[in-house]
Structure formats: C-alpha cells, structure tokens
Write an enzyme that holds these catalytic residues in place. Structure first.
Site, mmCIF file in Angstrom:
data_model
loop_
_atom_site.group_PDB
_atom_site.id
_atom_site.type_symbol
_atom_site.label_atom_id
_atom_site.label_comp_id
_atom_site.label_asym_id
_atom_site.label_seq_id
_atom_site.Cartn_x
_atom_site.Cartn_y
_atom_site.Cartn_z
ATOM 1 N N ARG A 1 -71.893 -63.924 9.518
ATOM 2 C CA ARG A 1 -72.116 -64.176 10.858
ATOM 3 C C ARG A 1 -71.296 -64.117 12.175
ATOM 4 O O ARG A 1 -71.302 -63.647 12.834
ATOM 5 C CB ARG A 1 -73.329 -65.870 11.402
ATOM 6 C CG ARG A 1 -74.496 -65.518 11.039
ATOM 7 C CD ARG A 1 -75.241 -66.809 10.701
ATOM 8 N NE ARG A 1 -75.346 -67.562 11.886
ATOM 9 C CZ ARG A 1 -75.598 -68.958 12.255
ATOM 10 N NH1 ARG A 1 -75.488 -69.798 10.937
ATOM 11 N NH2 ARG A 1 -76.054 -69.989 12.644
ATOM 12 N N ARG B 1 -75.159 -79.014 9.941
ATOM 13 C CA ARG B 1 -76.039 -79.266 11.308
ATOM 14 C C ARG B 1 -77.724 -79.191 10.625
ATOM 15 O O ARG B 1 -77.790 -79.167 9.839
ATOM 16 C CB ARG B 1 -76.270 -77.734 11.960
ATOM 17 C CG ARG B 1 -77.356 -77.617 12.363
ATOM 18 C CD ARG B 1 -77.195 -76.079 14.073
ATOM 19 N NE ARG B 1 -76.644 -75.507 13.089
ATOM 20 C CZ ARG B 1 -76.775 -73.838 14.093
ATOM 21 N NH1 ARG B 1 -76.060 -74.318 15.162
ATOM 22 N NH2 ARG B 1 -75.979 -72.999 13.842
ATOM 23 N N ARG C 1 -75.709 -61.308 23.681
ATOM 24 C CA ARG C 1 -74.880 -61.502 22.735
ATOM 25 C C ARG C 1 -73.894 -59.643 22.353
ATOM 26 O O ARG C 1 -72.369 -59.607 21.408
ATOM 27 C CB ARG C 1 -75.570 -61.707 21.244
ATOM 28 C CG ARG C 1 -75.019 -63.381 20.786
ATOM 29 C CD ARG C 1 -75.921 -63.105 19.842
ATOM 30 N NE ARG C 1 -75.573 -64.894 18.868
ATOM 31 C CZ ARG C 1 -76.358 -65.847 18.647
ATOM 32 N NH1 ARG C 1 -77.479 -66.334 19.692
ATOM 33 N NH2 ARG C 1 -75.630 -66.500 17.986
ATOM 34 N N ARG D 1 -81.004 -74.728 8.878
ATOM 35 C CA ARG D 1 -81.496 -73.684 8.743
ATOM 36 C C ARG D 1 -81.440 -72.607 7.257
ATOM 37 O O ARG D 1 -79.992 -73.142 7.194
ATOM 38 C CB ARG D 1 -80.932 -73.354 9.927
ATOM 39 C CG ARG D 1 -81.869 -73.516 11.275
ATOM 40 C CD ARG D 1 -80.952 -72.720 12.274
ATOM 41 N NE ARG D 1 -80.567 -71.921 12.412
ATOM 42 C CZ ARG D 1 -79.589 -71.634 13.745
ATOM 43 N NH1 ARG D 1 -79.334 -72.114 14.983
ATOM 44 N NH2 ARG D 1 -78.776 -70.328 13.424
ATOM 45 N N LYS E 1 -73.322 -74.248 22.128
ATOM 46 C CA LYS E 1 -74.175 -74.159 22.562
ATOM 47 C C LYS E 1 -75.564 -74.763 23.288
ATOM 48 O O LYS E 1 -76.434 -75.791 23.276
ATOM 49 C CB LYS E 1 -74.829 -72.641 22.972
ATOM 50 C CG LYS E 1 -73.449 -71.487 22.445
ATOM 51 C CD LYS E 1 -73.516 -70.577 22.472
ATOM 52 C CE LYS E 1 -74.366 -69.933 21.103
ATOM 53 N NZ LYS E 1 -73.591 -70.010 19.970
HETATM 54 P P1 ADP Z 1 -76.305 -70.146 16.187
HETATM 55 O O1 ADP Z 1 -77.437 -71.183 16.723
HETATM 56 O O2 ADP Z 1 -75.800 -70.276 15.078
HETATM 57 O O3 ADP Z 1 -75.722 -69.298 17.387
HETATM 58 P P2 ADP Z 1 -78.751 -69.048 17.470
HETATM 59 O O4 ADP Z 1 -79.776 -70.112 16.740
HETATM 60 O O5 ADP Z 1 -78.536 -68.857 18.429
HETATM 61 O O6 ADP Z 1 -77.896 -68.933 16.132
HETATM 62 O O7 ADP Z 1 -79.597 -67.502 16.678
HETATM 63 C C1 ADP Z 1 -79.519 -67.228 15.247
HETATM 64 C C2 ADP Z 1 -79.937 -65.788 15.119
HETATM 65 O O8 ADP Z 1 -81.015 -65.509 15.600
HETATM 66 C C3 ADP Z 1 -78.599 -64.909 14.790
HETATM 67 O O9 ADP Z 1 -77.648 -64.860 13.985
HETATM 68 C C4 ADP Z 1 -79.412 -64.311 15.230
HETATM 69 O O10 ADP Z 1 -79.240 -63.142 13.756
HETATM 70 C C5 ADP Z 1 -80.824 -63.701 16.110
HETATM 71 N N1 ADP Z 1 -80.606 -63.461 17.231
HETATM 72 C C6 ADP Z 1 -80.139 -64.603 18.103
HETATM 73 N N2 ADP Z 1 -79.616 -64.663 19.671
HETATM 74 C C7 ADP Z 1 -79.582 -63.825 19.362
HETATM 75 C C8 ADP Z 1 -79.256 -62.016 20.180
HETATM 76 N N3 ADP Z 1 -78.870 -62.193 21.446
HETATM 77 N N4 ADP Z 1 -78.855 -60.666 19.609
HETATM 78 C C9 ADP Z 1 -79.154 -60.250 18.533
HETATM 79 N N5 ADP Z 1 -79.324 -61.220 17.862
HETATM 80 C C10 ADP Z 1 -79.404 -62.954 17.954
HETATM 81 P P1 ADP Z 2 -74.752 -73.223 18.940
HETATM 82 O O1 ADP Z 2 -76.199 -73.280 19.292
HETATM 83 O O2 ADP Z 2 -73.503 -72.779 19.334
HETATM 84 O O3 ADP Z 2 -74.635 -72.422 17.513
HETATM 85 P P2 ADP Z 2 -74.819 -76.227 18.034
HETATM 86 O O4 ADP Z 2 -75.353 -76.829 19.667
HETATM 87 O O5 ADP Z 2 -75.883 -76.113 17.193
HETATM 88 O O6 ADP Z 2 -74.071 -75.432 18.198
HETATM 89 O O7 ADP Z 2 -73.923 -77.296 16.867
HETATM 90 C C1 ADP Z 2 -73.623 -77.080 16.199
HETATM 91 C C2 ADP Z 2 -73.162 -78.345 15.138
HETATM 92 O O8 ADP Z 2 -72.101 -78.862 15.505
HETATM 93 C C3 ADP Z 2 -74.713 -79.367 15.036
HETATM 94 O O9 ADP Z 2 -75.195 -79.623 13.760
HETATM 95 C C4 ADP Z 2 -74.278 -79.758 16.059
HETATM 96 O O10 ADP Z 2 -74.715 -81.113 15.688
HETATM 97 C C5 ADP Z 2 -72.982 -79.910 16.242
HETATM 98 N N1 ADP Z 2 -71.791 -80.425 17.462
HETATM 99 C C6 ADP Z 2 -72.124 -79.548 18.502
HETATM 100 N N2 ADP Z 2 -71.756 -79.917 19.479
HETATM 101 C C7 ADP Z 2 -70.476 -80.584 18.969
HETATM 102 C C8 ADP Z 2 -68.905 -81.379 19.652
HETATM 103 N N3 ADP Z 2 -68.509 -81.780 20.250
HETATM 104 N N4 ADP Z 2 -68.699 -81.687 18.839
HETATM 105 C C9 ADP Z 2 -68.880 -82.371 17.423
HETATM 106 N N5 ADP Z 2 -69.963 -81.451 16.808
HETATM 107 C C10 ADP Z 2 -70.546 -80.956 17.467
#
Ligand code: ADP
Ligand code: ADP
Length: 230
Positions: A172, A128, A89, A161, A14
């Site tokens: 998670r 990541r 979420r 992170r 995302k």
């Molecule tokens: P990821 O990119 O791995 O999906 P995010 O950066 O979106 O993680 O979120 C990191 C953390 O922030 C989540 O694991 C959760 O603890 C909190 N968080 C983010 N968005 C939400 C949401 N919409 N509702 C509840 N917790 C959230």
């Molecule tokens: P989210 O926000 O959904 O948690 P991220 O965009 O942070 O996910 O992506 C998670 C990890 O995977 C990052 O290290 C990113 O560089 C990598 N990544 C994202 N999209 C792809 C893809 N299509 N193929 C391979 N690796 C990817």
C-alpha cells in the site's frame, strides 16, 4: 455546505480523527474504505470487483471509486456537508469531486493533511484493530480499547483487517504514496491545503485540526443555519 477532506498516508490517523471532527462540525463522515468494505461484506458485484484491489493493497480504479462516492454524496444527510476520509486519493478523483461540488455551488473548504513519517505509519497499521460495526480504529499499544476486543465507541467486536498484514502494508505504501502526492499538489494549487503534525498523540492532532478549521473559518453546520444576530 462544509466539505472537509482528510488527507494522509494509510495509517496516518484519518479514521481516528474523523469521528472527532464529525462531532465538532455536525456533519457525517464519508469513508470510501468503509463503503468498499461494506460492499465486500454484502457480496455485491462492485464489492467483489473492489476486493481484488484491496487485498493486493492497490487503489480501486477511479471509475468505480468516483461512482461510489457520488452516490453517497447524493444522500440527503450529506446536504449540509461531509468529512471525506480516504477520498480523493488520486488527481482524477480530486477533479471529479471539484466538478460535482461546483454543480452544487460548493467547494472543498479545507484539505487537512495529517503528516506522519513512514516508519511510524507501519507501526500504527500493524497494531491496528477496527470495529465490525463502523470501522472505528483502535491500537493495541497507542490507543487500546477499554475492554479487550470491544469497540470503545459502539461496543461491537474488534478485528484486524486483512490488508493490515506486513506484506500488504508495504504494498500500500509503495502504490499509494505517489498518488497521495498528486492529491496534495491539487489542493496546494487551489489554496486550501493545511498540514498538521500527525506525530503527536491523538488529542494533540485533534487540537491542531480544530485550530486549522477555525483559521479556515469552518464552523459547525448548525451555526451556519442560525440567522445572524443583530
Ligand atoms: P487506510 O485506512 O489504511 O488508509 P482505507 O480503509 O481508507 O485504508 O482503504 C482501504 C482500501 O480501500 C485501500 O487500500 C484501497 O484499496 C481502497 N480504497 C479506499 N478509498 C479509495 C479511493 N479513494 N480510491 C481508490 N481505492 C480506495
Ligand atoms: P488511517 O485511517 O489514516 O489509515 P487510523 O485512524 O486507522 O489511520 O490509524 C491507524 C492506527 O494508528 C490505528 O490503530 C490508530 O488507533 C492509531 N493511531 C491513530 N492516531 C494515532 C496517534 N496520533 N498516535 C498513535 N496512534 C495513532
């Protein structure tokens, strides 16, 4: 007002796709994870509260999260629309967003599910690296930065992170995938759910999302403002 929701498990891509989409549509990204990390960094009371949940890989309670999101949506730059990354979420969050948008005569135009199998999610998160300035994601193998340790998009420092450690990644997945299913059902019922295959490369996923937006009739904010020709 263009409201596009990006849905997917942690690690689905995302945060990688959001800037591409923001450029395409000319609207800002609102990422609740980034807003929470900023609050933690600033040492606010809300940040300290949220941090306990984030460190444990748990969702921050809906009440805190919804308040944070609505505050952000009230800022002037969100008037033409937003790309939501990481919100909603839970079903409660999705309903709160619907209520807020209804009050502005708007609705979610598309909820795009970036679909990726679990094994691949773990691979993605454990490699990541994100940047200090804006959280732009890179990957040590799949999307390495041009200069080691430096963000391709804004030149700030890259770091891993705290919640991307293997134990927290598993927590998670366990805690968040059930809630994600609720949100998917919410948008399937309202008819705006669109699924793209997230197992392709970054460019392939971006193209699939572009096609989906065209199908949904979602065009750049500037194009909406143009008077119709003829
Ligand atoms: P990821 O990119 O791995 O999906 P995010 O950066 O979106 O993680 O979120 C990191 C953390 O922030 C989540 O694991 C959760 O603890 C909190 N968080 C983010 N968005 C939400 C949401 N919409 N509702 C509840 N917790 C959230
Ligand atoms: P989210 O926000 O959904 O948690 P991220 O965009 O942070 O996910 O992506 C998670 C990890 O995977 C990052 O290290 C990113 O560089 C990598 N990544 C994202 N999209 C792809 C893809 N299509 N193929 C391979 N690796 C990817």
């Amino acid at each position: 007002m263009n409201v596009v929701v990006l849905l997917g498990a942690p690690g689905a891509g995302k945060g990688t796709q959001a800037p591409l989409l923001a450029t395409r549509l000319g609207i800002p990204i609102v990422a609740t994870g980034d807003l929470f990390r900023a609050a933690v960094r600033d040492g606010t009371a809300m940040g300290q509260d949220a941090r306990r949940y984030m460190d444990a890989g748990q969702l921050v309670p809906d009440e805190i999260t919804v308040r944070l999101l609505l505050d952000r949506l009230g800022r002037p730059d969100a008037a033409a629309g937003v790309i939501l990354d990481g919100f909603p979420r839970t079903g409660v969050q999705a309903a709160a967003l619907d209520r807020e948008l209804a009050g502005r005569d708007a609705r979610v135009g598309a909820a795009i599910l970036v679909d990726v199998p679990i094994d691949e999610l773990v691979r993605r998160m454990s490699g990541r690296w994100v940047c200090r300035a804006a959280g732009h994601p890179h990957h040590e193998t799949f999307s390495p930065p041009q200069v080691v340790g430096v963000c391709d998009l804004d030149g700030s420092e890259l770091y891993q992170r705290a919640d991307d450690r293997p134990a927290t990644i598993r927590a998670r997945m366990d805690q968040q995938l059930g809630a994600l299913a609720e949100v998917i059902d919410h948008y399937r019922s309202s008819g705006v759910l669109r699924t793209v295959d997230g197992l392709q490369g970054i460019g392939g996923v971006a193209e699939a999302i572009g096609t989906t937006l065209d199908d949904a009739g979602i065009r750049p904010a500037d194009a909406l403002k143009e008077p119709s020709a003829g």
